[in-house]
Scaffold this active site. Structure first.
Site, PDB file in Angstrom:
ATOM      1  N   HIS A  60       0.844  -1.194   0.000  1.00 34.75           N
ATOM      2  CA  HIS A  60       0.000   0.000   0.000  1.00 34.75           C
ATOM      3  C   HIS A  60       0.880   1.245   0.000  1.00 34.75           C
ATOM      4  CE1 HIS A  60       0.918  -0.566   4.235  1.00 34.75           C
ATOM      5  NE2 HIS A  60       0.308   0.544   4.582  1.00 34.75           N
ATOM      6  N   HIS A  62       1.653   3.769   1.782  1.00 35.12           N
ATOM      7  CA  HIS A  62       2.060   4.501   2.986  1.00 35.12           C
ATOM      8  C   HIS A  62       3.584   4.524   3.019  1.00 35.12           C
ATOM      9  CE1 HIS A  62      -1.810   4.342   5.683  1.00 35.12           C
ATOM     10  NE2 HIS A  62      -1.813   5.343   4.837  1.00 35.12           N
ATOM     11  N   ASP A  64       5.983   4.127   5.083  1.00 37.12           N
ATOM     12  CA  ASP A  64       6.847   3.125   5.717  1.00 37.12           C
ATOM     13  C   ASP A  64       6.877   1.809   4.933  1.00 37.12           C
ATOM     14  OD1 ASP A  64       4.165   2.933   6.535  1.00 37.12           O
ATOM     15  OD2 ASP A  64       4.673   1.831   8.347  1.00 37.12           O
ATOM     16  N   HIS A  65       6.155   1.758   3.820  1.00 37.50           N
ATOM     17  CA  HIS A  65       6.181   0.574   2.951  1.00 37.50           C
ATOM     18  C   HIS A  65       6.635   0.952   1.540  1.00 37.50           C
ATOM     19  CE1 HIS A  65       3.763  -2.002   5.756  1.00 37.50           C
ATOM     20  NE2 HIS A  65       3.578  -0.794   6.269  1.00 37.50           N
ATOM     21  N   HIS A 140      -7.321  -1.613   5.503  1.00 35.19           N
ATOM     22  CA  HIS A 140      -6.473  -0.635   6.172  1.00 35.19           C
ATOM     23  C   HIS A 140      -6.988   0.758   5.792  1.00 35.19           C
ATOM     24  CE1 HIS A 140      -3.041   0.643   8.376  1.00 35.19           C
ATOM     25  NE2 HIS A 140      -2.345   1.081   7.351  1.00 35.19           N
ATOM     26  N   ASP A 210      -0.476  -3.958   5.931  1.00 37.96           N
ATOM     27  CA  ASP A 210      -1.076  -3.681   7.227  1.00 37.96           C
ATOM     28  C   ASP A 210      -2.570  -3.970   7.135  1.00 37.96           C
ATOM     29  OD1 ASP A 210       1.444  -2.506   7.348  1.00 37.96           O
ATOM     30  OD2 ASP A 210       0.746  -0.553   7.918  1.00 37.96           O
TER      31      ASP A 210
END
Lengths: 301, 301
Positions: A60, A62, A64-65, A140, A210
């Protein structure tokens, strides 16, 4: 099958912890899964050859990914890569990367293929002779997929003594390895199981990060060998997990139990906690076979 | 004035080296200069408070000076920042950041102000009571600016004994610190130099990275206290430097000499070289006062 955790902590990269990224080696293919900031350095630290990565799966959009992806793509170019690179991820990922390449005036030395996802149903997104990859729709705050990596059943193993005993011609070997019987010149049929051994069983790996606790994933990942499931929080923060659409260690274990997987790996820990052992203890109350992911750890699965 | 090198190596982040980023502390202001991938982790390692950074200056839109910016902006948000953040950089930087924030659905908790640059002449881009910042147009493969940070002259220091001797009323102190004379009740004029000491001299710092050897910067950075000048290559790779629009250590030193700066700091080293000492030796053949930047080093200037 070998899994290397490059990073497994939530939110922001820190001095000693990295955001989500992992490498799955499966039937000699190397798949990079998620790509938080610093992933290219983690690849180097873990001595993973950049040139062997041809497929990157992003769960996804975001940070941190994701925020390590543009740097990884650029570095592949600086190193003179010529092999195609395939990127799988939510719709928008192509625009995101292409704008950055355009504005930084840094085109790639290789062809970049984007496979943008927007389906809310599980779908096959990659398949070759040995491996198949399906999406695992997750719940998520933004459109998110986990990924299910499945080895295809291998060929049966030739029983060399048996084929010599029956004097089977070499021309039939491939047919036998594919599961076929052999008819001898005198008309006798030799059953395949007399000529072969069972192959290594096909393994599978499910990556779920997530997501809030979501039983809809269970039929998709049922009987998987290894499940990585996020556990951002402990049970004590269950309300926060629900609010932020993340899971607790107990919830991850409940999914593992209900999906009848063989092994659970926990990860995506909030950095609010001091140690990881409480995650394992909490999960083991529900499901017995729990491992803790940690940056730089490799699992031979 | 204190300079902390977060990263000073060219091209790609590696296991032990970081791409360009540095923090200048000047008159209690903290300026972040360039922001390669991993900068937020380097800020943590060097114990620099995120909340004290209100201004970020990006020299050009190449990944090794830029790819850590979106992560830094996002982390500031995750930490609940509310103070304004100002970003200075080439035209396009706003579109680049805003698209990433939009697609990752992660808006900032604070106001973000973009100051996009496109002039080819040096210009003042920041000024407050104590500091002034000007661009230093550089010649690189894309539109690039260095930045010149100048302290404004401080107030003169009150000579307490002298003002007491002449019985000067406190109401005149600010006027005296600003350089004014005082007329006593009897009409006597007391010259300012009898009432004050010289202040600390105003310091200046010039950041020049990335650029080919370019004498046009000399009048802009003339007499600067400290010059950071890129030296991607050694003289032995001078042709490569010219081709890629970078500089050698010798060229950096020549600019330092001709601009009559007091101190030269070298950086932006190609990772092809084993050690840094050859950069220092080469530069010292031209200019005596040379320091080597290295990741995590701080210079009290």
């Amino acid at each position: 099958m070998k899994l290397t955790i490059l990073g497994c902590y939530a939110a922001t990269p820190r001095t000693l912890t990295n955001p989500t990224a992992q490498v799955l080696e499966i039937r000699n293919r190397l798949f990079l899964i998620d790509c938080g900031e610093g992933t290219q350095v983690q690849l180097r630290k873990n001595k993973i050859k950049f040139s062997k990565i041809n497929h990157i799966f992003i769960s996804h959009l975001h940070g941190d990914h994701l925020y390590g992806l543009i740097g990884t793509i650029s570095t592949f170019s600086l190193l003179g890569r010529t092999t195609d690179l395939h990127i799988y991820g939510p719709k928008g990922i192509k625009e995101l990367i292409l704008l950055q390449l355009k504005l930084t005036e840094s085109w790639t030395t290789y062809s970049l293929f984007f496979h943008e996802l927007e389906s809310k149903e599980s779908e096959v997104i990659f398949e070759d002779a040995k491996v198949i990859v399906k999406t695992i729709p997750l719940k998520h705050r933004v459109y998110t997929n986990g990924y299910l990596f499945q080895e295809k059943p291998a060929e049966r193993k030739l029983n060399v003594e048996a084929v010599q005993y029956y004097n089977v011609h070499v021309a039939y070997y491939q047919k036998i390895k594919n599961g076929g019987n052999v008819t001898l010149d005198d008309g006798t049929v030799i059953e395949n199981e007399k000529l072969t051994f069972d192959p290594e069983p096909a393994k599978s790996y499910a990556f779920c990060s997530d997501t809030v606790y979501n039983e809809e994933v269970i039929p998709i990942i049922a009987n998987t060998d290894v499940l990585y499931h996020e556990s951002t929080f402990l049970d004590s923060e269950a309300r926060l997990a629900e609010k932020t659409l993340h899971s607790t260690a107990r919830e991850a274990a409940t999914i593992a139990l209900k999906a009848n997987v063989k092994q659970l790996i926990l990860g995506h820990y909030s950095t609010r906690y001091d140690g990881l052992e409480p995650f394992k203890k909490e999960a083991e109350q529900v499901f017995p076979n729990v491992l803790l992911a940690d940056d730089g750890l490799s699992f031979d699965l």
